[in-house]
Design an enzyme around this catalytic site. Structure first.
Site, short mmCIF file in Angstrom:
data_model
loop_
_atom_site.label_atom_id
_atom_site.label_comp_id
_atom_site.label_asym_id
_atom_site.label_seq_id
_atom_site.Cartn_x
_atom_site.Cartn_y
_atom_site.Cartn_z
N MET A 143 65.70 23.49 -18.62
CA MET A 143 65.76 23.88 -17.22
C MET A 143 66.93 24.80 -16.89
SD MET A 143 63.19 22.42 -15.82
CE MET A 143 62.33 20.95 -15.37
N ILE A 183 68.94 28.80 -17.60
CA ILE A 183 68.78 30.17 -18.05
C ILE A 183 69.94 30.49 -18.97
CG2 ILE A 183 68.74 32.59 -17.34
CD1 ILE A 183 67.39 31.61 -14.74
N LEU A 184 69.64 30.93 -20.18
CA LEU A 184 70.68 31.30 -21.13
C LEU A 184 71.15 32.72 -20.81
CD1 LEU A 184 68.94 29.91 -24.32
CD2 LEU A 184 70.97 28.96 -23.20
N ASN A 206 60.23 30.11 -25.66
CA ASN A 206 60.20 29.25 -24.49
C ASN A 206 58.76 28.93 -24.14
OD1 ASN A 206 61.33 27.89 -22.18
ND2 ASN A 206 60.55 29.56 -20.93
N HIS A 251 56.74 28.27 -20.93
CA HIS A 251 56.83 28.39 -19.47
C HIS A 251 55.54 27.86 -18.85
CE1 HIS A 251 58.28 29.91 -15.66
NE2 HIS A 251 57.04 30.32 -15.43
N ASP A 303 62.27 35.00 -18.24
CA ASP A 303 60.83 34.99 -18.48
C ASP A 303 60.28 36.39 -18.77
OD1 ASP A 303 60.67 32.21 -18.12
OD2 ASP A 303 60.47 32.44 -15.95
#
Length: 162
Positions: A31, A33-34, A48, A50, A91
């Site tokens: 949960m 964001i890198l 990932n 999604h 994303d």
């Protein structure tokens, strides 16, 4: 944040990944964001899952049940899940696999979440991607040793890095 900052968290994650010998990362239920700096260290080596059909319901603020709530509010007839590479754009990495799920009368964010996860699992197995833990505890995929990061704090707490 148990680590105190995003930078400290990513440093701890780097250590855990280095210690595990991981060569690829799969984010599932992750949960956070890198940073662009972190993702640049792992080009086309972070996947990932999604919970929508990207490009719908993705980007900042679209995670967990928020995705399914937005899909129901919009009135879509089909939703699904996307497996994609992670890069510096939330994303925004190349799409690897998508699976559709019909939205049925009476669906809730929770039922959509369950349907999507089940269908993606069916698709991954049917598509020839099967994850099996090796004798040494690693998760090899092809020629890579994989670290599966199931949730931000659980992974690091279990490993004792934060």
């Amino acid at each position: 944040r148990a680590c105190g900052s995003q930078e400290a968290f990513e440093d701890a994650l780097r250590r855990a990944l280095r210690e595990s010998g991981a060569e690829m990362i799969i984010l599932a239920g992750f949960m956070s964001i890198l940073s662009e700096a972190f993702t640049a260290e792992w080009p086309e080596r972070i996947l990932n899952v999604h919970p929508s059909l990207i490009p719908a319901f993705c980007g900042k603020g679209f995670y967990g049940l928020h995705v399914h709530e937005a899909a129901l509010t919009r009135g879509v007839k089909v939703t699904g899940a996307t497996v994609h590479f992670v890069n510096g754009v939330t994303d925004g990495g190349a799409i690897i696999l998508q699976k559709c799920v019909a939205v049925e009368d009476g669906d809730t964010p929770e039922t959509l979440q369950r349907h999507g996860a089940g269908r993606m699992g069916d698709s991954a197995a049917g598509g020839g991607v099967v994850l099996c833990r090796a004798a040494d505890g690693s998760w090899p995929v092809g020629q890579y040793r994989v670290a599966i990061v199931l949730e931000r704090m659980g992974f690091l707490w279990q490993k004792g890095h934060c």
